[in-house]
Motif scaffolding. Structure first.
Motif, PDB file in Angstrom:
ATOM      1  N   VAL A   1       0.823  -1.160  -0.125  1.00  0.00           N
ATOM      2  CA  VAL A   1       0.024  -0.019  -0.017  1.00  0.00           C
ATOM      3  C   VAL A   1       1.176   1.343  -0.135  1.00  0.00           C
ATOM      4  O   VAL A   1       1.791   1.459   0.746  1.00  0.00           O
ATOM      5  CB  VAL A   1      -0.832   0.057   1.230  1.00  0.00           C
ATOM      6  CG1 VAL A   1      -1.700   1.353   1.244  1.00  0.00           C
ATOM      7  CG2 VAL A   1      -1.872  -1.334   1.160  1.00  0.00           C
ATOM      8  N   VAL A   2       0.664   2.336  -0.942  1.00  0.00           N
ATOM      9  CA  VAL A   2       1.233   3.442  -0.840  1.00  0.00           C
ATOM     10  C   VAL A   2       0.527   4.473  -0.739  1.00  0.00           C
ATOM     11  O   VAL A   2      -0.618   4.849  -0.999  1.00  0.00           O
ATOM     12  CB  VAL A   2       1.739   3.523  -2.489  1.00  0.00           C
ATOM     13  CG1 VAL A   2       2.650   4.990  -2.571  1.00  0.00           C
ATOM     14  CG2 VAL A   2       2.734   2.358  -2.882  1.00  0.00           C
ATOM     15  N   LYS A   3       0.968   5.076   0.318  1.00  0.00           N
ATOM     16  CA  LYS A   3       0.087   6.584   0.852  1.00  0.00           C
ATOM     17  C   LYS A   3       0.846   7.634   0.672  1.00  0.00           C
ATOM     18  O   LYS A   3       1.773   8.039   0.967  1.00  0.00           O
ATOM     19  CB  LYS A   3       0.055   6.246   2.381  1.00  0.00           C
ATOM     20  CG  LYS A   3      -0.796   5.126   2.726  1.00  0.00           C
ATOM     21  CD  LYS A   3      -0.927   5.045   4.567  1.00  0.00           C
ATOM     22  CE  LYS A   3      -1.568   3.747   4.761  1.00  0.00           C
ATOM     23  NZ  LYS A   3      -1.335   3.636   6.394  1.00  0.00           N
ATOM     24  N   SER A   4       0.054   8.429  -0.184  1.00  0.00           N
ATOM     25  CA  SER A   4       0.721   9.694  -0.430  1.00  0.00           C
ATOM     26  C   SER A   4      -0.718  10.764  -0.414  1.00  0.00           C
ATOM     27  O   SER A   4      -1.469  10.474   0.631  1.00  0.00           O
ATOM     28  CB  SER A   4       0.970   9.887  -1.870  1.00  0.00           C
ATOM     29  OG  SER A   4       0.111   9.479  -2.874  1.00  0.00           O
ATOM     30  N   THR A   5      -1.030  11.362  -1.289  1.00  0.00           N
ATOM     31  CA  THR A   5      -2.474  12.359  -0.990  1.00  0.00           C
ATOM     32  C   THR A   5      -3.507  11.483  -1.502  1.00  0.00           C
ATOM     33  O   THR A   5      -4.498  11.579  -0.734  1.00  0.00           O
ATOM     34  CB  THR A   5      -2.561  13.402  -2.225  1.00  0.00           C
ATOM     35  OG1 THR A   5      -2.112  12.987  -3.581  1.00  0.00           O
ATOM     36  CG2 THR A   5      -1.379  14.526  -1.929  1.00  0.00           C
ATOM     37  N   ASN A   6      -3.350  10.199  -1.976  1.00  0.00           N
ATOM     38  CA  ASN A   6      -4.327   9.258  -2.170  1.00  0.00           C
ATOM     39  C   ASN A   6      -3.590   7.934  -1.862  1.00  0.00           C
ATOM     40  O   ASN A   6      -2.414   7.712  -1.790  1.00  0.00           O
ATOM     41  CB  ASN A   6      -4.671   9.243  -3.694  1.00  0.00           C
ATOM     42  CG  ASN A   6      -5.506  10.364  -4.090  1.00  0.00           C
ATOM     43  OD1 ASN A   6      -6.311  11.236  -3.316  1.00  0.00           O
ATOM     44  ND2 ASN A   6      -5.329  10.658  -5.435  1.00  0.00           N
ATOM     45  N   ILE A   7      -4.334   6.919  -1.476  1.00  0.00           N
ATOM     46  CA  ILE A   7      -3.950   5.650  -1.271  1.00  0.00           C
ATOM     47  C   ILE A   7      -3.701   4.767  -2.667  1.00  0.00           C
ATOM     48  O   ILE A   7      -4.920   4.601  -3.481  1.00  0.00           O
ATOM     49  CB  ILE A   7      -4.784   4.748  -0.328  1.00  0.00           C
ATOM     50  CG1 ILE A   7      -4.703   5.435   1.238  1.00  0.00           C
ATOM     51  CG2 ILE A   7      -4.442   3.411  -0.218  1.00  0.00           C
ATOM     52  CD1 ILE A   7      -5.576   4.861   2.174  1.00  0.00           C
ATOM     53  N   GLY A   8      -2.618   4.316  -3.042  1.00  0.00           N
ATOM     54  CA  GLY A   8      -2.549   3.552  -4.053  1.00  0.00           C
ATOM     55  C   GLY A   8      -2.068   2.138  -3.678  1.00  0.00           C
ATOM     56  O   GLY A   8      -1.561   1.903  -2.518  1.00  0.00           O
ATOM     57  N   TYR A   9      -1.865   0.871  -4.793  1.00  0.00           N
ATOM     58  CA  TYR A   9      -1.527  -0.020  -4.423  1.00  0.00           C
ATOM     59  C   TYR A   9      -0.313  -0.486  -5.624  1.00  0.00           C
ATOM     60  O   TYR A   9      -0.571  -0.103  -6.883  1.00  0.00           O
ATOM     61  CB  TYR A   9      -2.535  -1.146  -4.499  1.00  0.00           C
ATOM     62  CG  TYR A   9      -3.646  -0.792  -3.678  1.00  0.00           C
ATOM     63  CD1 TYR A   9      -3.597  -1.073  -2.304  1.00  0.00           C
ATOM     64  CD2 TYR A   9      -4.924  -0.196  -4.058  1.00  0.00           C
ATOM     65  CE1 TYR A   9      -4.661  -0.818  -1.426  1.00  0.00           C
ATOM     66  CE2 TYR A   9      -5.806   0.228  -3.012  1.00  0.00           C
ATOM     67  CZ  TYR A   9      -5.754  -0.388  -1.890  1.00  0.00           C
ATOM     68  OH  TYR A   9      -6.882   0.357  -1.141  1.00  0.00           O
TER      69      TYR A   9
END
Length: 61
Positions: free
Chosen positions: A17-25
């Motif tokens: 899980v990649v957390k920045s301004t949005n959560i991505g995978y």
């Protein structure tokens, strides 16, 4: 490979899980964006998932 109900990106050791301004995978192995319910042939299940698969296989006989 035998299909099972656990086979998806979210249960793979390479799923992150990649957390920045949005959560991505992302697949850390392939460095591709993915989604939890995607299915690929390079799937390598986490150890907890492997145990569940073995348990279900044993129960089926």
């Amino acid at each position: 490979m035998k299909k099972n109900r656990f086979h998806c990106c979210a249960t793979c050791v390479h799923f992150a899980v990649v957390k920045s301004t949005n959560i991505g995978y992302i697949c850390t192995r392939l460095q591709y964006e993915t989604k939890p319910d995607y299915v690929f042939n390079c799937w390598d299940p986490r150890s907890a998932v492997q145990k569940l698969i073995k348990k279900e296989d044993k129960e089926r006989g």
